[in-house]
Enzyme design. Structure first.
Site, short mmCIF file in Angstrom:
data_model
loop_
_atom_site.label_atom_id
_atom_site.label_comp_id
_atom_site.label_asym_id
_atom_site.label_seq_id
_atom_site.Cartn_x
_atom_site.Cartn_y
_atom_site.Cartn_z
N ASP A 62 0.89 -1.49 0.06
CA ASP A 62 0.31 0.22 0.07
C ASP A 62 0.87 1.42 0.02
O ASP A 62 0.48 2.45 -1.09
CB ASP A 62 -0.20 -0.07 1.60
N ARG B 191 1.33 6.53 17.49
CA ARG B 191 1.15 7.79 16.30
C ARG B 191 1.41 9.13 16.41
O ARG B 191 2.26 9.41 15.42
CB ARG B 191 -0.01 7.24 16.14
N ASP C 233 -6.69 6.72 12.63
CA ASP C 233 -5.25 6.76 11.98
C ASP C 233 -4.89 8.02 11.38
O ASP C 233 -4.11 8.73 11.81
CB ASP C 233 -4.35 5.32 11.59
N SER D 164 -5.67 -7.72 8.62
CA SER D 164 -4.37 -6.58 8.87
C SER D 164 -4.15 -6.27 9.97
O SER D 164 -4.61 -6.42 10.84
CB SER D 164 -5.45 -5.19 8.22
#
Length: 409
Positions: free
Chosen positions: A19, A99, A128, A182
């Site tokens: 990705d 993050r 996210d 995922s």
């Protein structure tokens, strides 16, 4: 939607996976901008050399691959654990707390390289995107943020693969079909979502769990640990002083081998939907239990209770992406103040998915054997005093009861 020429140079949070490799090429071809890649080593357990080589193959001149494990544990994970932060009663915030550090480094690299934008690979349905962008704007209010999943016209896995083939981006064989689920991982945890996990009524397949042995297959003997604390942070394991990341990696090893830290939950995302996630947080689950045990003998009662009242708000702030907000910093100051005397050692036993506290000791302990003993306490506590204490606390209850009697006559 940004057009060619709007952005000259962009720093991309780059994993090296399919990705973000497609995003990299899309930024080059569709926006016509120079791309700087940033890959963070947060202890996800993957070899990061291939990410560098793939970025080189795609023509990137400025490539950052940074080992952030010590900073991650010391400056983000440990401060959060001082608060005993848990989201919705169960989630130890493993993805959420990573993050802000990635956002911080994105902004630093943008300043170092003269980039006018940053980009990430988070989708438009998840948390996210919010966390990355709130973090970036808090650190640089003028930065441009590119979120290709919200901007491009590639709407399916098939279209992504066609784009990759068109631009000669290598596609791993296991990515040619639909991925089974995922995964996001760092030193604190691994998170698995999607595909085979989307029906919350169905048990997660065993192959989803990658960081812990099945608790039922764990050793038949308990493992004993001793964790040393100073100012609320773990500083030693079994009497040996260690750096934050080294200590945490050891806790992960112990947790993995004993099947500690598995969680299957449905949570409320900040963007408004519910999602099912399977988390593994082996070392963090051990640390949370040990830290609370250390606080149990070193924190004043009402200070401890106030901390517990503040914790859900603190956890929600982190989950929603407001690490760099003034409210988080205010709460952190109060939490850190509470940890001044949280020091000593905690002994634990790990057994088939369970973490059991078996002892705790501190030079700053508030626990008094003299006061709690059932033997003669030499006058340290006069039990007759309890009668007046109870009468005063019962006064309003007795008043209410009398009113109820009068009204019911």
């Amino acid at each position: 939607m940004m057009a060619q020429g709007d952005i000259k140079k962009v720093v991309l949070a780059y994993s090296g996976g399919l990705d973000t490799s497609i995003i990299l090429k899309w930024l080059q071809t569709e926006l016509g901008c120079e791309v700087v890649t940033f890959t963070a080593d947060l202890g996800q357990g993957e070899e990061l050399g291939p990410a560098r080589r793939k970025a080189e193959m795609l023509g990137v001149k400025e490539i950052y691959v940074d080992d952030l494990r010590e900073e991650f544990i010391r400056d983000f994970v440990f401060p959060m654990f001082r608060a005993n932060a848990i989201y919705e009663g169960e989630y130890l915030l493993g993805t959420s707390i990573a993050r802000p550090l990635i956002s911080k480094r994105l902004i630093e690299i943008a300043e170092e390289t003269g980039a006018d934008a940053v980009a990430h690979g988070a989708t438009g349905k998840g948390n996210d995107q919010v966390r990355f962008e709130l973090g970036c704007y808090a650190l640089n209010p003028d930065i441009k943020v590119i979120a290709p999943w919200r901007d491009w016209q590639l709407k399916s896995r098939t279209e992504l693969l066609e784009f990759a083939q068109m631009h000669q981006i290598p596609v791993p064989k296991d990515k040619r079909g639909e991925a089974p689920f995922s995964v996001d991982a760092n030193m604190l945890h691994s998170s698995s979502e999607g595909k085979v996990l989307e029906d919350p009524a169905e048990e997660a397949p065993q192959y989803v769990y990658q960081r812990t042995v099945d608790p039922m297959e764990a050793p038949d003997e308990a493992t004993t640990l001793e964790i040393g604390f100073e100012k609320g942070d773990p500083v030693s394991l079994n009497g040996v002083a260690m750096s934050p990341a080294t200590l945490f990696a050891k806790l992960n090893d112990y947790g993995r081998d004993n099947g500690i830290g598995r969680l299957d939950m449905v949570e409320n995302r900040f963007v408004g939907m519910k999602s099912r996630g399977v988390y593994e947080t082996p070392g963090g689950t051990i640390l949370l239990k040990a830290h609370r045990a250390m606080e149990s003998i070193t924190l004043d009662r009402d200070a401890a209770h106030l901390k517990d009242e503040l914790m859900p708000r603190y956890a929600k702030i982190i989950y929603n992406g407001f690490w760099f907000s003034p409210e988080r910093e205010m709460l952190q100051a109060a939490i850190d103040k509470s940890q001044e005397h949280v020091c000593g050692t905690v002994k634990l036993k790990l057994y088939k998915g369970n973490v059991m506290i078996v002892g705790r000791a501190s030079p700053a302990s508030l626990y008094s054997e003299e006061l709690v003993t059932f033997e003669d306490d030499n006058g340290a506590y006069d039990q007759k005093d309890a009668a007046g204490f109870i009468r005063l606390n019962a006064l309003r209850l007795r008043t209410l009861a009398k009113r109820k009697q009068l009204l019911n006559k």
